[in-house]
Scaffold this active site. Structure first.
Site, PDB file in Angstrom:
ATOM      1  N   PRO A   2       0.802  -1.216   0.000  1.00 12.36           N
ATOM      2  CA  PRO A   2       0.000   0.000   0.000  1.00 12.36           C
ATOM      3  C   PRO A   2       0.843   1.279   0.000  1.00 12.36           C
ATOM      4  O   PRO A   2       1.709   1.458   0.842  1.00 12.36           O
ATOM      5  CB  PRO A   2      -0.809  -0.093   1.293  1.00 12.36           C
ATOM      6  CG  PRO A   2      -0.479  -1.387   1.917  1.00 12.36           C
ATOM      7  CD  PRO A   2       0.667  -1.990   1.217  1.00 12.36           C
ATOM      8  N   GLU A   3       0.596   2.118  -0.962  1.00 19.58           N
ATOM      9  CA  GLU A   3       1.180   3.450  -0.984  1.00 19.58           C
ATOM     10  C   GLU A   3       0.010   4.417  -0.779  1.00 19.58           C
ATOM     11  O   GLU A   3      -1.107   3.983  -0.518  1.00 19.58           O
ATOM     12  CB  GLU A   3       1.906   3.691  -2.317  1.00 19.58           C
ATOM     13  CG  GLU A   3       2.972   2.625  -2.579  1.00 19.58           C
ATOM     14  CD  GLU A   3       3.768   2.844  -3.858  1.00 19.58           C
ATOM     15  OE1 GLU A   3       3.920   3.995  -4.274  1.00 19.58           O
ATOM     16  OE2 GLU A   3       4.234   1.849  -4.437  1.00 19.58           O
TER      17      GLU A   3
END
Length: 270
Positions: A2-3
DNA sequence: AAAAGGCCCTGGTCGC
DNA sequence: TGCGACCAGGGCCTTT
């Protein structure tokens, strides 16, 4: 992994499920995820409603009643699932929040890299959030240029440095370099003010596009079982051939991170 | 001071 | 087929 776009998607999805639900208790099955003393954390979150979920960079911020706040970082593979309390735990369910309506919010993290911790009401002014640079949406050309024009670091390394700008991880750093048509190893100090402005603009457009598409799913990221929505076509990360010129994508290690680029489209700017 | 390297973790992939 | 070695990588800590 996840960014910013994925974390934003998790935030929005999670809010839909947990807002105004009261946490009855927390079960810390793998306490290392929690950076506080287990009993202190449990005590702090118990018998409080979740009033809001905020986000800074890749951090989620849970705002509870009675001025209680905790932050969560999903790192590589962390995810939250909403399940009925009477369902079996899944492998790697490490932190369980029991709600007063018979549901749980379960934090699942295969590699146990994620972390949660209590912070004060003025969390913006205390570490780790106070250390974060502005997000690409907010940073000005002047500020970014000031921060990087003496730096000997590679452009891609700068993109990954959360103190300079926050929210960009390895995948989008590769994508941004591709759209900049720049070799990721190029020293950040080589960027003119004009190119610095372009770097911000491209970062913003890449992140916004990903948020729009619900975040990129690679490997095991999943927001409450909604998989199918996440199908972002990446231009260079993980690709074999350039999506523009069809030549072979080169993969190198840069600061220990897998770095993909097209040697034809992304020329060094020296 | 900045920059590079190690560490945490598990599961998937690879070679023998 | 089985098994060990190795890789992936964000952020923090240590070393250079």
């Amino acid at each position: 992994m996840p960014e910013l776009p994925e974390v934003e998607t998790v935030r929005q999805t999670l809010k839909h499920f947990v807002l105004n639900k009261k946490i009855i208790s927390a079960d810390l099955r793998y306490p290392k995820i929690i950076e506080d003393e287990p009993e202190i954390f449990k005590q702090a979150v118990s018998n409080k409603k979740i009033l809001d979920i905020d986000r800074m960079g890749k951090y989620l911020i849970f705002l509870l009643e009675e001025q209680t706040v905790f932050i969560a970082h999903l790192r590589m593979e962390g995810k939250f699932n909403i399940k009925s309390t009477d369902t079996f735990y899944q492998k790697h369910d490490h932190i369980i929040f029991h709600f007063d309506d018979g549901t749980d919010m379960r934090y699942n993290d295969t590699r146990k890299f994620g972390r949660m911790k209590l912070v004060g009401m003025n969390y913006v002014d205390e570490p780790p959030l106070s250390q974060l640079g502005k997000e690409p949406f907010d940073i000005t050309e002047e500020e970014l240029y000031r921060k990087i024009h003496h730096s000997s670091l590679a452009v891609k390394t700068v993109l990954l440095d959360q103190h300079i700008m926050s929210g960009i991880g390895n995948i989008y750093a590769n994508e941004i370099c591709f759209h900049m048509k720049i070799d990721p190893r190029t020293k950040a100090s080589r960027l003119s003010k004009k190119r610095t402005r372009e770097l911000i603009e491209i970062s913003v457009s890449v992140l916004k596009e990903a948020i729009k598409q619900g975040g990129t799913t690679i490997h095991s990221f999943d927001a409450n079982g909604i998989h199918g929505l996440f199908q972002v076509k990446l231009s260079v990360h993980g690709q074999k051939n350039c999506t523009v010129c069809k030549n072979s994508i080169k993969k190198i290690m840069l600061n220990g991170r897998g770095t993909y680029f097209c040697p034809f489209c992304q020329k060094k700017r020296y």
